[in-house]
Enzyme design. Structure first.
Site, PDB file in Angstrom:
ATOM      1  N   GLU A  42      -6.215  -2.995  10.997  1.00 21.44           N
ATOM      2  CA  GLU A  42      -4.855  -3.548  11.170  1.00 21.44           C
ATOM      3  C   GLU A  42      -4.942  -5.049  10.948  1.00 21.44           C
ATOM      4  OE1 GLU A  42      -1.429  -2.758  12.160  1.00 21.44           O
ATOM      5  OE2 GLU A  42      -1.347  -4.931  11.878  1.00 21.44           O
ATOM      6  N   TYR A  57      14.503   5.275  10.624  1.00 19.47           N
ATOM      7  CA  TYR A  57      14.057   4.673   9.363  1.00 19.47           C
ATOM      8  C   TYR A  57      15.242   4.701   8.384  1.00 19.47           C
ATOM      9  CZ  TYR A  57       9.089   4.580  10.726  1.00 19.47           C
ATOM     10  OH  TYR A  57       7.897   4.312  11.340  1.00 19.47           O
ATOM     11  N   TYR A  68       7.250  10.612  13.067  1.00 16.37           N
ATOM     12  CA  TYR A  68       6.448   9.909  12.062  1.00 16.37           C
ATOM     13  C   TYR A  68       4.952  10.025  12.347  1.00 16.37           C
ATOM     14  CZ  TYR A  68       4.612   5.985   9.341  1.00 16.37           C
ATOM     15  OH  TYR A  68       3.883   5.204   8.478  1.00 16.37           O
ATOM     16  N   GLN A  69       4.550   9.697  13.566  1.00 16.28           N
ATOM     17  CA  GLN A  69       3.098   9.628  13.862  1.00 16.28           C
ATOM     18  C   GLN A  69       2.458  11.001  13.814  1.00 16.28           C
ATOM     19  OE1 GLN A  69       2.586   6.369  14.571  1.00 16.28           O
ATOM     20  NE2 GLN A  69       4.197   5.689  15.938  1.00 16.28           N
ATOM     21  N   ASP A 104      -0.867   4.000   7.280  1.00 12.76           N
ATOM     22  CA  ASP A 104       0.332   3.813   8.108  1.00 12.76           C
ATOM     23  C   ASP A 104       0.684   2.342   8.003  1.00 12.76           C
ATOM     24  OD1 ASP A 104       2.289   3.783  10.049  1.00 12.76           O
ATOM     25  OD2 ASP A 104       0.877   3.811  11.719  1.00 12.76           O
ATOM     26  N   GLN A 126       3.883 -12.160  10.235  1.00  8.78           N
ATOM     27  CA  GLN A 126       5.250 -11.631  10.272  1.00  8.78           C
ATOM     28  C   GLN A 126       5.928 -11.978  11.603  1.00  8.78           C
ATOM     29  OE1 GLN A 126       4.208  -7.577   9.505  1.00  8.78           O
ATOM     30  NE2 GLN A 126       2.650  -7.546  11.102  1.00  8.78           N
ATOM     31  N   ALA A 151      -6.471  -4.662   5.053  1.00 10.37           N
ATOM     32  CA  ALA A 151      -7.053  -3.378   4.682  1.00 10.37           C
ATOM     33  C   ALA A 151      -7.529  -3.365   3.226  1.00 10.37           C
ATOM     34  CB  ALA A 151      -6.035  -2.269   4.909  1.00 10.37           C
ATOM     35  N   ASP A 174       0.067  -0.124  16.336  1.00  9.61           N
ATOM     36  CA  ASP A 174       0.686   0.319  17.590  1.00  9.61           C
ATOM     37  C   ASP A 174      -0.154   1.366  18.302  1.00  9.61           C
ATOM     38  OD1 ASP A 174       1.741   3.044  16.454  1.00  9.61           O
ATOM     39  OD2 ASP A 174       2.314   1.513  15.014  1.00  9.61           O
TER      40      ASP A 174
HETATM   41  N1  AAT Z   1       3.210   3.333  13.235  1.00  9.98           N
HETATM   42  C1  AAT Z   1       4.242   2.397  13.038  1.00  9.98           C
HETATM   43  C2  AAT Z   1       4.640   2.273  11.702  1.00  9.98           C
HETATM   44  C3  AAT Z   1       4.325   1.336  10.821  1.00  9.98           C
HETATM   45  S1  AAT Z   1       3.351   0.043  11.328  1.00  9.98           S
HETATM   46  C4  AAT Z   1       2.663  -0.708   9.927  1.00  9.98           C
HETATM   47  C5  AAT Z   1       1.507  -1.637  10.297  1.00  9.98           C
HETATM   48  O1  AAT Z   1       0.812  -1.998   9.097  1.00  9.98           O
HETATM   49  C6  AAT Z   1       1.907  -2.950  10.969  1.00  9.98           C
HETATM   50  O2  AAT Z   1       1.297  -3.041  12.229  1.00  9.98           O
HETATM   51  C7  AAT Z   1       1.388  -4.030  10.012  1.00  9.98           C
HETATM   52  O3  AAT Z   1       0.920  -5.199  10.677  1.00  9.98           O
HETATM   53  C8  AAT Z   1       0.264  -3.295   9.301  1.00  9.98           C
HETATM   54  N2  AAT Z   1      -0.118  -3.861   8.002  1.00  9.98           N
HETATM   55  C9  AAT Z   1       0.698  -4.390   7.048  1.00  9.98           C
HETATM   56  N3  AAT Z   1      -0.028  -4.835   6.004  1.00  9.98           N
HETATM   57  C10 AAT Z   1      -1.337  -4.606   6.292  1.00  9.98           C
HETATM   58  C11 AAT Z   1      -2.559  -4.868   5.596  1.00  9.98           C
HETATM   59  N4  AAT Z   1      -2.577  -5.481   4.396  1.00  9.98           N
HETATM   60  N5  AAT Z   1      -3.725  -4.488   6.181  1.00  9.98           N
HETATM   61  C12 AAT Z   1      -3.722  -3.866   7.407  1.00  9.98           C
HETATM   62  N6  AAT Z   1      -2.587  -3.606   8.100  1.00  9.98           N
HETATM   63  C13 AAT Z   1      -1.407  -3.974   7.553  1.00  9.98           C
HETATM   64  C14 AAT Z   1       4.890   1.517   9.458  1.00  9.98           C
HETATM   65  C15 AAT Z   1       6.358   1.757   9.459  1.00  9.98           C
HETATM   66  C16 AAT Z   1       6.932   2.075   8.130  1.00  9.98           C
HETATM   67  C17 AAT Z   1       8.391   1.700   8.052  1.00  9.98           C
HETATM   68  C18 AAT Z   1       9.083   2.373   6.931  1.00  9.98           C
HETATM   69  N7  AAT Z   1      10.353   1.754   6.612  1.00  9.98           N
END
Ligand code: AAT
Length: 291
Positions: free
Chosen positions: A109, A227, A64-65, A159, A34, A141, A89
């Site tokens: 991640e 968001y 959110y967290q 997440d 990405q 994942a 993050d």
């Molecule tokens: N805490 C911050 C919010 C997030 S981050 C979402 C994370 O998921 C990103 O770092 C991304 O790289 C990871 N991710 C995406 N797809 C996969 C996958 N298949 N396996 C593992 N990790 C993945 C989410 C914000 C939500 C926004 C809502 N609009």
């Protein structure tokens, strides 16, 4: 003219856009998965953007967290093994680390660039990685969960980003089946579940998949101003086993050793916010039948 149209083109929220004034772009690069962007905003502090979608800002990331971590962990007594999907993050790790009962925090991640960028620009979130209980797995994942031992986790927190790009498989039924398999009896799942204003159908689909896979399924939501539409939801599920009453936390944060005296104060979550998060507007109750 053409440039402006692009703002209204996101397939997740066609026809609308939310703007933040950019003071300075701090980082921009393409990873294998990405486009990763960090900028300093005028009013929300630093902002992390993936493929044009805001993932967090320094000002409102707490909402959110804290909610995505404590809604599930405060709903069960003494969580020990926890898995985070996505969350590169580190903010969700930071929140899980308030729970002294937790022994192992696995995180899977997909994108190492998100982790590196967070360590450089978001130290208040990346601090989550410093906890010695954290075990980092870089990869998809969906694949990680296919290989995960059965019944390993007390809680799984998904997440992940919106279902465009690398997170597409994370909203499909086979993924939820692997999540259910990886949980202990009575284990809980908390899954990021979009906006009730924009994505009622996505939420309906996710809930119907979860109902086929889990024993109980609930929807909670919170306000997160940056968001899309200013809210974000969570699907909370539990497997067969000891009943989980999500709406009334049996492991209240206020009584947890260390949770309140943790290096960083809680800014958003408390037991009242936990209970309130399950109150649903009438249209959502109706549309997501029998919630
Ligand atoms: N805490 C911050 C919010 C997030 S981050 C979402 C994370 O998921 C990103 O770092 C991304 O790289 C990871 N991710 C995406 N797809 C996969 C996958 N298949 N396996 C593992 N990790 C993945 C989410 C914000 C939500 C926004 C809502 N609009």
């Amino acid at each position: 003219k053409g440039g402006k149209a692009v703002y209204f083109n996101n397939p997740m929220w066609p026809g609308e856009a939310h703007s933040l004034k950019v003071e300075k772009v701090l980082f921009k690069d393409k990873s294998d998965f990405q486009e990763v962007l960090v900028f300093e905003s005028a009013t929300y502090g630093k902002v992390l953007v993936l493929d044009g979608i805001v993932q967090l800002t320094e000002k409102d990331e707490c909402a959110y967290q804290e909610m995505i971590a404590h809604l599930p962990l405060c709903s069960i007594s003494s969580p020990k093994n926890v898995l985070v999907v996505g969350g590169g993050d580190g903010g969700v790790l930071r929140e899980i680390s308030r729970h002294s009962s937790v022994e192992v925090i696995d995180i899977c991640e997909i994108d190492k660039m998100v982790i590196d960028v967070s360590k450089k620009f978001f130290p208040e979130l990346a601090v989550g990685f410093d906890d010695p209980r954290v075990q980092l797995h870089i990869g998809d994942a969906a694949e990680f969960l296919r290989k995960s031992p059965e019944g390993k986790y007390d809680a799984i927190i998904v997440d992940s980003s919106d279902p465009v790009g690398p997170a597409l498989a994370l909203v499909e039924k086979p993924f939820f089946e692997t999540l259910a398999r990886a949980l202990k009896p009575g284990g809980v799942l908390c899954n990021m579940a979009e906006s009730m204003w924009l994505h009622t159908h996505l939420i309906e689909d996710m809930i119907s998949i979860c109902r086929q896979t889990f024993k109980s399924v609930h929807y909670a939501w919170s306000s997160v101003p940056t968001y899309p539409s200013g809210v974000i939801g969570f699907v909370l599920c539990s497997t067969e086993g000891p009943a989980v009453d999500f709406k009334n936390p049996i492991n209240p944060i206020e009584k947890l050793d260390g949770a309140m005296t943790h290096k960083r104060e809680l800014k958003f979550y408390n037991s009242d916010m936990h209970r309130a998060a399950f109150a649903l507007p009438t249209f959502l109750r109706r549309e997501v039948a029998s919630l």
